[in-house]
Design a protein around this motif. Sequence first.
Motif, PDB file in Angstrom:
ATOM      1  N   ARG A 188       0.835  -1.192   0.000  1.00  8.98           N
ATOM      2  CA  ARG A 188       0.000   0.000   0.000  1.00  8.98           C
ATOM      3  C   ARG A 188       0.873   1.246   0.000  1.00  8.98           C
ATOM      4  NH1 ARG A 188      -4.640   2.295   4.148  1.00  8.98           N
ATOM      5  NH2 ARG A 188      -2.805   2.882   5.406  1.00  8.98           N
ATOM      6  N   LEU A 189       0.611   2.093  -0.961  1.00  8.73           N
ATOM      7  CA  LEU A 189       1.290   3.384  -1.048  1.00  8.73           C
ATOM      8  C   LEU A 189       0.397   4.463  -0.440  1.00  8.73           C
ATOM      9  CD1 LEU A 189       2.617   3.260  -4.738  1.00  8.73           C
ATOM     10  CD2 LEU A 189       3.647   2.312  -2.666  1.00  8.73           C
ATOM     11  N   SER A 190       1.043   5.434   0.191  1.00  7.44           N
ATOM     12  CA  SER A 190       0.315   6.565   0.776  1.00  7.44           C
ATOM     13  C   SER A 190       0.922   7.866   0.289  1.00  7.44           C
ATOM     14  CB  SER A 190       0.390   6.529   2.307  1.00  7.44           C
ATOM     15  OG  SER A 190      -0.151   5.348   2.829  1.00  7.44           O
ATOM     16  N   CYS A 191       0.106   8.892   0.190  1.00  2.00           N
ATOM     17  CA  CYS A 191       0.587  10.217  -0.216  1.00  2.00           C
ATOM     18  C   CYS A 191      -0.183  11.261   0.584  1.00  2.00           C
ATOM     19  CB  CYS A 191       0.391  10.423  -1.704  1.00  2.00           C
ATOM     20  SG  CYS A 191       0.800  12.094  -2.269  1.00  2.00           S
ATOM     21  N   LEU A 192       0.532  11.996   1.402  1.00  3.01           N
ATOM     22  CA  LEU A 192      -0.055  13.047   2.226  1.00  3.01           C
ATOM     23  C   LEU A 192       0.183  14.402   1.569  1.00  3.01           C
ATOM     24  CD1 LEU A 192      -1.123  14.345   4.894  1.00  3.01           C
ATOM     25  CD2 LEU A 192       1.250  14.249   5.709  1.00  3.01           C
ATOM     26  N   ALA A 193      -0.876  15.161   1.428  1.00  6.36           N
ATOM     27  CA  ALA A 193      -0.775  16.531   0.904  1.00  6.36           C
ATOM     28  C   ALA A 193      -0.738  17.494   2.073  1.00  6.36           C
ATOM     29  CB  ALA A 193      -1.949  16.839  -0.011  1.00  6.36           C
ATOM     30  N   ALA A 194       0.402  18.160   2.250  1.00  4.03           N
ATOM     31  CA  ALA A 194       0.593  19.055   3.384  1.00  4.03           C
ATOM     32  C   ALA A 194       0.701  20.494   2.904  1.00  4.03           C
ATOM     33  CB  ALA A 194       1.847  18.661   4.148  1.00  4.03           C
ATOM     34  N   GLY A 195       0.209  21.386   3.709  1.00  2.00           N
ATOM     35  CA  GLY A 195       0.264  22.800   3.374  1.00  2.00           C
ATOM     36  C   GLY A 195      -0.893  23.512   4.025  1.00  2.00           C
ATOM     37  N   SER A 196      -1.194  24.702   3.533  1.00  2.00           N
ATOM     38  CA  SER A 196      -2.300  25.460   4.104  1.00  2.00           C
ATOM     39  C   SER A 196      -3.017  26.236   3.006  1.00  2.00           C
ATOM     40  CB  SER A 196      -1.779  26.426   5.178  1.00  2.00           C
ATOM     41  OG  SER A 196      -0.870  27.346   4.617  1.00  2.00           O
ATOM     42  N   SER A 197      -4.248  26.607   3.299  1.00  4.24           N
ATOM     43  CA  SER A 197      -5.051  27.453   2.413  1.00  4.24           C
ATOM     44  C   SER A 197      -5.242  26.845   1.035  1.00  4.24           C
ATOM     45  CB  SER A 197      -4.409  28.854   2.281  1.00  4.24           C
ATOM     46  OG  SER A 197      -4.284  29.450   3.549  1.00  4.24           O
ATOM     47  N   PHE A 198      -5.614  25.581   0.987  1.00  3.08           N
ATOM     48  CA  PHE A 198      -5.903  24.960  -0.293  1.00  3.08           C
ATOM     49  C   PHE A 198      -7.014  23.930  -0.117  1.00  3.08           C
ATOM     50  CE2 PHE A 198      -4.176  20.704   0.254  1.00  3.08           C
ATOM     51  CZ  PHE A 198      -3.325  20.849   1.330  1.00  3.08           C
ATOM     52  N   SER A 199      -7.656  23.604  -1.226  1.00  8.45           N
ATOM     53  CA  SER A 199      -8.609  22.507  -1.245  1.00  8.45           C
ATOM     54  C   SER A 199      -8.209  21.572  -2.377  1.00  8.45           C
ATOM     55  CB  SER A 199     -10.041  23.009  -1.440  1.00  8.45           C
ATOM     56  OG  SER A 199     -10.165  23.668  -2.674  1.00  8.45           O
ATOM     57  N   ILE A 200      -8.393  20.306  -2.141  1.00  5.19           N
ATOM     58  CA  ILE A 200      -7.936  19.301  -3.094  1.00  5.19           C
ATOM     59  C   ILE A 200      -9.084  18.824  -3.962  1.00  5.19           C
ATOM     60  CG2 ILE A 200      -6.905  17.035  -3.369  1.00  5.19           C
ATOM     61  CD1 ILE A 200      -5.425  17.480  -0.777  1.00  5.19           C
ATOM     62  N   ASP A 201      -8.831  18.761  -5.239  1.00  7.76           N
ATOM     63  CA  ASP A 201      -9.807  18.213  -6.184  1.00  7.76           C
ATOM     64  C   ASP A 201      -9.386  16.785  -6.504  1.00  7.76           C
ATOM     65  OD1 ASP A 201     -10.975  19.130  -9.527  1.00  7.76           O
ATOM     66  OD2 ASP A 201     -11.790  17.808  -8.004  1.00  7.76           O
ATOM     67  N   ARG A 202      -8.841  16.559  -7.640  1.00  2.63           N
ATOM     68  CA  ARG A 202      -8.456  15.224  -8.085  1.00  2.63           C
ATOM     69  C   ARG A 202      -7.121  14.803  -7.476  1.00  2.63           C
ATOM     70  NH1 ARG A 202      -5.160  13.794 -12.470  1.00  2.63           N
ATOM     71  NH2 ARG A 202      -5.654  11.860 -13.590  1.00  2.63           N
ATOM     72  N   MET A 203      -7.026  13.544  -7.092  1.00  4.62           N
ATOM     73  CA  MET A 203      -5.778  12.939  -6.641  1.00  4.62           C
ATOM     74  C   MET A 203      -5.510  11.726  -7.514  1.00  4.62           C
ATOM     75  SD  MET A 203      -6.373  13.202  -2.503  1.00  4.62           S
ATOM     76  CE  MET A 203      -4.671  13.499  -2.008  1.00  4.62           C
ATOM     77  N   ALA A 204      -4.253  11.456  -7.793  1.00  2.58           N
ATOM     78  CA  ALA A 204      -3.945  10.371  -8.717  1.00  2.58           C
ATOM     79  C   ALA A 204      -2.573   9.766  -8.425  1.00  2.58           C
ATOM     80  CB  ALA A 204      -3.987  10.875 -10.158  1.00  2.58           C
ATOM     81  N   TRP A 205      -2.411   8.558  -8.938  1.00  2.17           N
ATOM     82  CA  TRP A 205      -1.111   7.897  -8.918  1.00  2.17           C
ATOM     83  C   TRP A 205      -0.685   7.665 -10.367  1.00  2.17           C
ATOM     84  CZ3 TRP A 205       1.892   7.191  -4.752  1.00  2.17           C
ATOM     85  CH2 TRP A 205       1.292   7.267  -3.485  1.00  2.17           C
ATOM     86  N   TYR A 206       0.559   8.009 -10.646  1.00  2.00           N
ATOM     87  CA  TYR A 206       1.190   7.722 -11.920  1.00  2.00           C
ATOM     88  C   TYR A 206       2.387   6.815 -11.641  1.00  2.00           C
ATOM     89  CZ  TYR A 206      -1.411  11.440 -14.309  1.00  2.00           C
ATOM     90  OH  TYR A 206      -2.400  12.210 -14.870  1.00  2.00           O
ATOM     91  N   ARG A 207       2.907   6.220 -12.700  1.00  2.00           N
ATOM     92  CA  ARG A 207       4.123   5.444 -12.544  1.00  2.00           C
ATOM     93  C   ARG A 207       4.996   5.575 -13.787  1.00  2.00           C
ATOM     94  NH1 ARG A 207       1.706  -0.771 -12.765  1.00  2.00           N
ATOM     95  NH2 ARG A 207       1.205  -0.806 -15.006  1.00  2.00           N
ATOM     96  N   GLN A 208       6.280   5.367 -13.576  1.00  2.00           N
ATOM     97  CA  GLN A 208       7.223   5.406 -14.684  1.00  2.00           C
ATOM     98  C   GLN A 208       8.106   4.175 -14.607  1.00  2.00           C
ATOM     99  OE1 GLN A 208       9.488   9.037 -15.050  1.00  2.00           O
ATOM    100  NE2 GLN A 208      10.002   8.567 -17.165  1.00  2.00           N
ATOM    101  N   PRO A 209       7.815   3.171 -15.460  1.00  2.00           N
ATOM    102  CA  PRO A 209       8.653   1.970 -15.499  1.00  2.00           C
ATOM    103  C   PRO A 209      10.031   2.308 -16.069  1.00  2.00           C
ATOM    104  CG  PRO A 209       6.484   1.575 -16.480  1.00  2.00           C
ATOM    105  CD  PRO A 209       6.648   3.056 -16.329  1.00  2.00           C
ATOM    106  N   PRO A 210      11.021   1.481 -15.822  1.00  2.00           N
ATOM    107  CA  PRO A 210      12.364   1.737 -16.357  1.00  2.00           C
ATOM    108  C   PRO A 210      12.350   1.883 -17.870  1.00  2.00           C
ATOM    109  CG  PRO A 210      12.411  -0.045 -14.754  1.00  2.00           C
ATOM    110  CD  PRO A 210      10.968   0.264 -14.994  1.00  2.00           C
ATOM    111  N   GLY A 211      12.905   2.956 -18.376  1.00  2.39           N
ATOM    112  CA  GLY A 211      13.010   3.165 -19.804  1.00  2.39           C
ATOM    113  C   GLY A 211      11.717   3.539 -20.506  1.00  2.39           C
ATOM    114  N   LYS A 212      10.669   3.817 -19.741  1.00  2.00           N
ATOM    115  CA  LYS A 212       9.379   4.148 -20.344  1.00  2.00           C
ATOM    116  C   LYS A 212       8.874   5.493 -19.843  1.00  2.00           C
ATOM    117  CE  LYS A 212       7.939  -0.659 -21.020  1.00  2.00           C
ATOM    118  NZ  LYS A 212       6.859  -1.667 -20.812  1.00  2.00           N
ATOM    119  N   GLU A 213       7.805   5.971 -20.473  1.00  2.00           N
ATOM    120  CA  GLU A 213       7.235   7.243 -20.080  1.00  2.00           C
ATOM    121  C   GLU A 213       6.305   7.071 -18.874  1.00  2.00           C
ATOM    122  OE1 GLU A 213       7.236   9.431 -24.466  1.00  2.00           O
ATOM    123  OE2 GLU A 213       5.339   9.039 -23.420  1.00  2.00           O
TER     124      GLU A 213
END
Length: 119
Positions: free
Chosen positions: A19-44
């Motif tokens: 399980r991967l986790s990603c915390l968005a830290a900061g202030s004075s913002f609201s979050i819309d879309r969240m996503a995970w991307y990946r980049q395999p070796p030698g690929k986009e």
Amino acid sequence: QVQLVESGGGLVQPGGSLRLSCLAAGSSFSIDRMAWYRQPPGKERELVASITSSGGTNYADSVKDRFAISRDNTKNTVYLQMNSPKPEDKAVYYCQVLALINSVVRRFWGQGTQVTVSS
């Protein structure tokens, strides 16, 4: 500004889970879309999964029925549950967040976390 802090990457055996986790830290913002991307070796970089603020999800065909994206809006955190990973899932995984700051939508990226699938 928004800082994204990813965690949970590492070595996993084929057929295991991670399980991967990603915390968005900061202030004075609201979050819309969240996503995970990946980049395999030698690929986009490619989209793995995304989730809207209302919980709507979208998956790459290659991970559908194996991976699950979810979010905890109270913690500004997005998760990627990786079940039955395959060697071809090896990649650097990046979290991406679209945040509304001062009426402007801005895109932020995490630093990336390595996932290796191997026995």
